[in-house]
Scaffold this motif. Sequence first.
Motif, short mmCIF file in Angstrom:
data_model
loop_
_atom_site.label_atom_id
_atom_site.label_comp_id
_atom_site.label_asym_id
_atom_site.label_seq_id
_atom_site.Cartn_x
_atom_site.Cartn_y
_atom_site.Cartn_z
N MET A 128 59.33 12.96 68.33
CA MET A 128 58.28 13.68 69.03
C MET A 128 56.94 12.94 68.94
O MET A 128 56.22 12.81 69.91
N LYS A 137 57.73 12.76 63.35
CA LYS A 137 58.14 14.14 63.66
C LYS A 137 59.40 14.05 64.50
O LYS A 137 59.42 13.40 65.55
N TYR A 177 62.84 16.03 66.34
CA TYR A 177 63.50 17.25 66.84
C TYR A 177 64.99 17.09 66.62
O TYR A 177 65.59 16.10 67.06
N ASP A 208 62.12 21.36 64.68
CA ASP A 208 61.29 20.19 64.41
C ASP A 208 61.04 20.08 62.92
O ASP A 208 60.95 21.09 62.21
#
Length: 280
Positions: free
Chosen positions: A113, A143, A145, A152
Amino acid sequence: MIKYAFLSFFSLVAFSCLAQKKTDKSLNLLTYNIRFSTPNDGVNAWTNRKDWVKELVEFYDTDILCVQEALKDQVEYILKDSRFEMEGVGRDEGKTRGEYTAVFYDKSRFKKMKAGTFWLSETPEIASKGWDAQIIRICTWVKLYDKKSKKDFFVFNTHYDHMGLIARDKSSELLKEKIKLIAGNSPVILSGDLNTQPETRPISTLKTFLSDAKDISKAKPYGPEGTFSAFNFNAELKERIDYIFVNDQIDVMKFAVLSDSKNQRYPSDHLPVMVRLRIK
């Protein structure tokens, strides 16, 4: 010698069994100082270890791999013909020079992300050496997902200085600040070679907002206490300097220090640390 050969054998057997019991939504994360590539290591040089390191990562069904001390050629070799994508930069200038604290993640399962790197220094946004550190140090974060859990979470991976006492203290303080700023209230995993023992102040600082995965593992922690061998097969393995921390949004199902060896040698001068996690 017999003791650790025995332990290494059962390290393989135990996690082979665990791999069969892995649930769809749990994930295996492994943190590993793979030792930078230098011909000065002789028989333990990277060219003699690189296939073994990749095979170890695959054998333990690793979903996320966090490495320290990796140079450009090493991260490229891990990526080659693999199922991983990678986030990370060289610490010297934020591009390709110097060691990486890279995060590899299974591209079929995870979507990146956002991501970034900051330096462990008074000026974290620019390439810099901090406080009394002997070497430039960084933290890489991403980050992700998770397509399986539909959640997340953040992974931070770092490597503290091996000499600077102030630098290690300040690095933990900086991480506390940065993790809260970047991740907010999201699930967080922090991994790395912290070059300090569990009873020291840098670890205590991290424990003010994170938990040591070993302390909260639902299953009994497995393997030796120590994580640093210096390539010495007969090392007592008492020195624990490699860690995985999580916040309260993550369950730690299993924790292990893997002592795999062959021909009385280890694949790195550090032992890899592995956890099975589940995002709540």
